[in-house]
Design a protein around this motif. Structure first.
Motif, PDB file in Angstrom:
ATOM      1  N   GLY A 123       0.805  -1.227   0.000  1.00  0.00           N
ATOM      2  CA  GLY A 123       0.000   0.000   0.000  1.00  0.00           C
ATOM      3  C   GLY A 123       0.834   1.270   0.000  1.00  0.00           C
ATOM      4  O   GLY A 123       0.341   2.339  -0.363  1.00  0.00           O
ATOM      5  N   THR A 124       2.087   1.164   0.419  1.00  0.00           N
ATOM      6  CA  THR A 124       2.923   2.373   0.481  1.00  0.00           C
ATOM      7  C   THR A 124       3.797   2.547  -0.752  1.00  0.00           C
ATOM      8  O   THR A 124       4.013   3.660  -1.212  1.00  0.00           O
ATOM      9  CB  THR A 124       3.846   2.336   1.726  1.00  0.00           C
ATOM     10  OG1 THR A 124       4.549   1.087   1.715  1.00  0.00           O
ATOM     11  CG2 THR A 124       3.056   2.473   3.015  1.00  0.00           C
ATOM     12  N   LYS A 153      -6.829  -0.663   0.878  1.00  0.00           N
ATOM     13  CA  LYS A 153      -5.584  -0.998   1.576  1.00  0.00           C
ATOM     14  C   LYS A 153      -5.925  -1.482   2.981  1.00  0.00           C
ATOM     15  O   LYS A 153      -6.676  -0.823   3.704  1.00  0.00           O
ATOM     16  CB  LYS A 153      -4.684   0.230   1.696  1.00  0.00           C
ATOM     17  CG  LYS A 153      -4.257   0.791   0.359  1.00  0.00           C
ATOM     18  CD  LYS A 153      -3.330   1.977   0.540  1.00  0.00           C
ATOM     19  CE  LYS A 153      -3.014   2.604  -0.795  1.00  0.00           C
ATOM     20  NZ  LYS A 153      -2.158   3.792  -0.658  1.00  0.00           N
ATOM     21  N   ILE A 154      -5.360  -2.629   3.336  1.00  0.00           N
ATOM     22  CA  ILE A 154      -5.647  -3.204   4.647  1.00  0.00           C
ATOM     23  C   ILE A 154      -4.329  -3.424   5.364  1.00  0.00           C
ATOM     24  O   ILE A 154      -3.356  -3.916   4.768  1.00  0.00           O
ATOM     25  CB  ILE A 154      -6.404  -4.538   4.472  1.00  0.00           C
ATOM     26  CG1 ILE A 154      -7.755  -4.255   3.789  1.00  0.00           C
ATOM     27  CG2 ILE A 154      -6.636  -5.220   5.819  1.00  0.00           C
ATOM     28  CD1 ILE A 154      -8.401  -5.469   3.194  1.00  0.00           C
ATOM     29  N   PHE A 155      -4.281  -3.035   6.621  1.00  0.00           N
ATOM     30  CA  PHE A 155      -3.076  -3.235   7.421  1.00  0.00           C
ATOM     31  C   PHE A 155      -3.419  -4.210   8.543  1.00  0.00           C
ATOM     32  O   PHE A 155      -4.226  -3.914   9.415  1.00  0.00           O
ATOM     33  CB  PHE A 155      -2.598  -1.903   8.001  1.00  0.00           C
ATOM     34  CG  PHE A 155      -1.239  -2.011   8.637  1.00  0.00           C
ATOM     35  CD1 PHE A 155      -0.093  -1.964   7.850  1.00  0.00           C
ATOM     36  CD2 PHE A 155      -1.109  -2.172  10.002  1.00  0.00           C
ATOM     37  CE1 PHE A 155       1.168  -2.086   8.425  1.00  0.00           C
ATOM     38  CE2 PHE A 155       0.148  -2.303  10.585  1.00  0.00           C
ATOM     39  CZ  PHE A 155       1.288  -2.245   9.803  1.00  0.00           C
ATOM     40  N   MET A 156      -2.813  -5.400   8.493  1.00  0.00           N
ATOM     41  CA  MET A 156      -3.178  -6.451   9.449  1.00  0.00           C
ATOM     42  C   MET A 156      -2.229  -6.537  10.626  1.00  0.00           C
ATOM     43  O   MET A 156      -1.019  -6.409  10.470  1.00  0.00           O
ATOM     44  CB  MET A 156      -3.247  -7.804   8.737  1.00  0.00           C
ATOM     45  CG  MET A 156      -4.421  -7.848   7.782  1.00  0.00           C
ATOM     46  SD  MET A 156      -4.627  -9.403   6.912  1.00  0.00           S
ATOM     47  CE  MET A 156      -5.109 -10.507   8.207  1.00  0.00           C
ATOM     48  N   ALA A 163      -4.862   3.347   4.812  1.00  0.00           N
ATOM     49  CA  ALA A 163      -5.163   1.912   5.014  1.00  0.00           C
ATOM     50  C   ALA A 163      -6.103   1.722   6.202  1.00  0.00           C
ATOM     51  O   ALA A 163      -6.098   2.520   7.139  1.00  0.00           O
ATOM     52  CB  ALA A 163      -3.869   1.143   5.253  1.00  0.00           C
ATOM     53  N   TYR A 164      -6.898   0.665   6.153  1.00  0.00           N
ATOM     54  CA  TYR A 164      -7.781   0.307   7.270  1.00  0.00           C
ATOM     55  C   TYR A 164      -7.084  -0.770   8.092  1.00  0.00           C
ATOM     56  O   TYR A 164      -6.598  -1.742   7.532  1.00  0.00           O
ATOM     57  CB  TYR A 164      -9.108  -0.259   6.753  1.00  0.00           C
ATOM     58  CG  TYR A 164      -9.902   0.719   5.929  1.00  0.00           C
ATOM     59  CD1 TYR A 164     -10.797   1.606   6.539  1.00  0.00           C
ATOM     60  CD2 TYR A 164      -9.754   0.777   4.547  1.00  0.00           C
ATOM     61  CE1 TYR A 164     -11.517   2.519   5.788  1.00  0.00           C
ATOM     62  CE2 TYR A 164     -10.473   1.689   3.784  1.00  0.00           C
ATOM     63  CZ  TYR A 164     -11.349   2.561   4.409  1.00  0.00           C
ATOM     64  OH  TYR A 164     -12.061   3.461   3.663  1.00  0.00           O
TER      65      TYR A 164
END
Ligand code: CDP
Length: 227
Positions: free
Chosen positions: A134-135, A144-147, A199-200
């Motif tokens: 995403g970056t 965009k997902i940040f886990m 991002a989420y």
């Protein structure tokens, strides 16, 4: 639910379940799944096999030229191949895990991997997981997902995965390896692991895959006005 032709970037810490989640999305929405970490693991395996990295992580400059001849690609079912050889199980070993993050700090390695990831995803409709999707790789990804999840939960998941594959891991070693990788990945100069501003965050410490899927479906429905 018909999802438009978008790019979905899934980033986050080691063993947060990014790849299982990304594979599930790819299957559910009929997207191409690309595992960027497998590419870094493939380069690491190649470097180890050919003596371009020493046991104490000194990386030879000649790796740069050698990469020109390296053929890493995915075949059916997201299996990584080096030329004609499937190297999927080799790249998941602790030997590779222990040196992949140092290799992934090298700017020319990152450029080499990025170029291939772009070529593989030509045409869009792709879900890609990694640390800098995403970056850096797809800063224009629509979703965009940040886990994230606690280190203990993550180590136990990776440990169970390895046991299921018939390996004999040590839980403490697995935990230390993922903490070391998180540290190196978040502190390197080129494309460090960090959440993109848009991002989420998905903390799945206490979530099932079905709950994760429902969460992302809600996100996509809201974003694209799909009922
Ligand atoms: O599966 P796991 O979360 O353990 O890691 P992976 O996705 O297979 O990635 C292995 C390593 O490759 C990471 O620890 C990073 O050092 C590197 N990597 C990276 O630097 N950038 C990416 N986009 C993907 C992986």
């Amino acid at each position: 639910m018909r999802v438009p032709d978008i790019k979905i970037a899934v980033d986050g810490y080691s063993s947060t379940g990014k790849s299982s989640f990304a594979k599930l999305l790819a299957k559910k929405f009929d997207f191409l799944y690309l595992d960027s970490g497998a590419m870094y693991r493939g380069v690491t395996y190649f470097a180890q096999q050919n003596g371009y990295i020493s046991p104490d992580n000194v990386i030879s400059d000649s790796l740069k030229d050698a990469l020109k001849e390296l053929d890493l690609h995915f075949e059916v079912g997201s299996q990584l191949y080096m030329g004609a050889e499937c190297i999927e199980s080799q790249i998941r070993s602790m030997t590779v895990s222990s040196q992949v993050s140092p290799i992934a700090t090298v700017p020319y390695v990152r450029a080499w991997v990025d170029e291939r990831l772009h070529a593989f995803s030509e045409g869009g409709r792709v879900v890609m997981d990694g640390r800098d999707i995403g970056t850096t790789v797809f800063p224009d990804a629509e979703i965009k997902i940040f886990m994230t999840a606690s280190a203990e939960v993550r180590a136990k998941r990776r440990y169970d995965e390895m046991v299921a594959k018939g390996q004999n891991p040590d839980l403490q070693e697995v935990l230390e390896n993922l903490q070391q990788r998180d540290y190196i990945d978040s502190h390197r100069e080129t494309s460090p692991l960090k959440k993109a501003d848009d991002a989420y965050t998905l903390d799945n410490s206490d979530m099932t895959m079905q709950e994760e899927l429902a969460w992302v479906q809600g996100l996509i429905q809201g974003k694209f006005g799909i009922l």
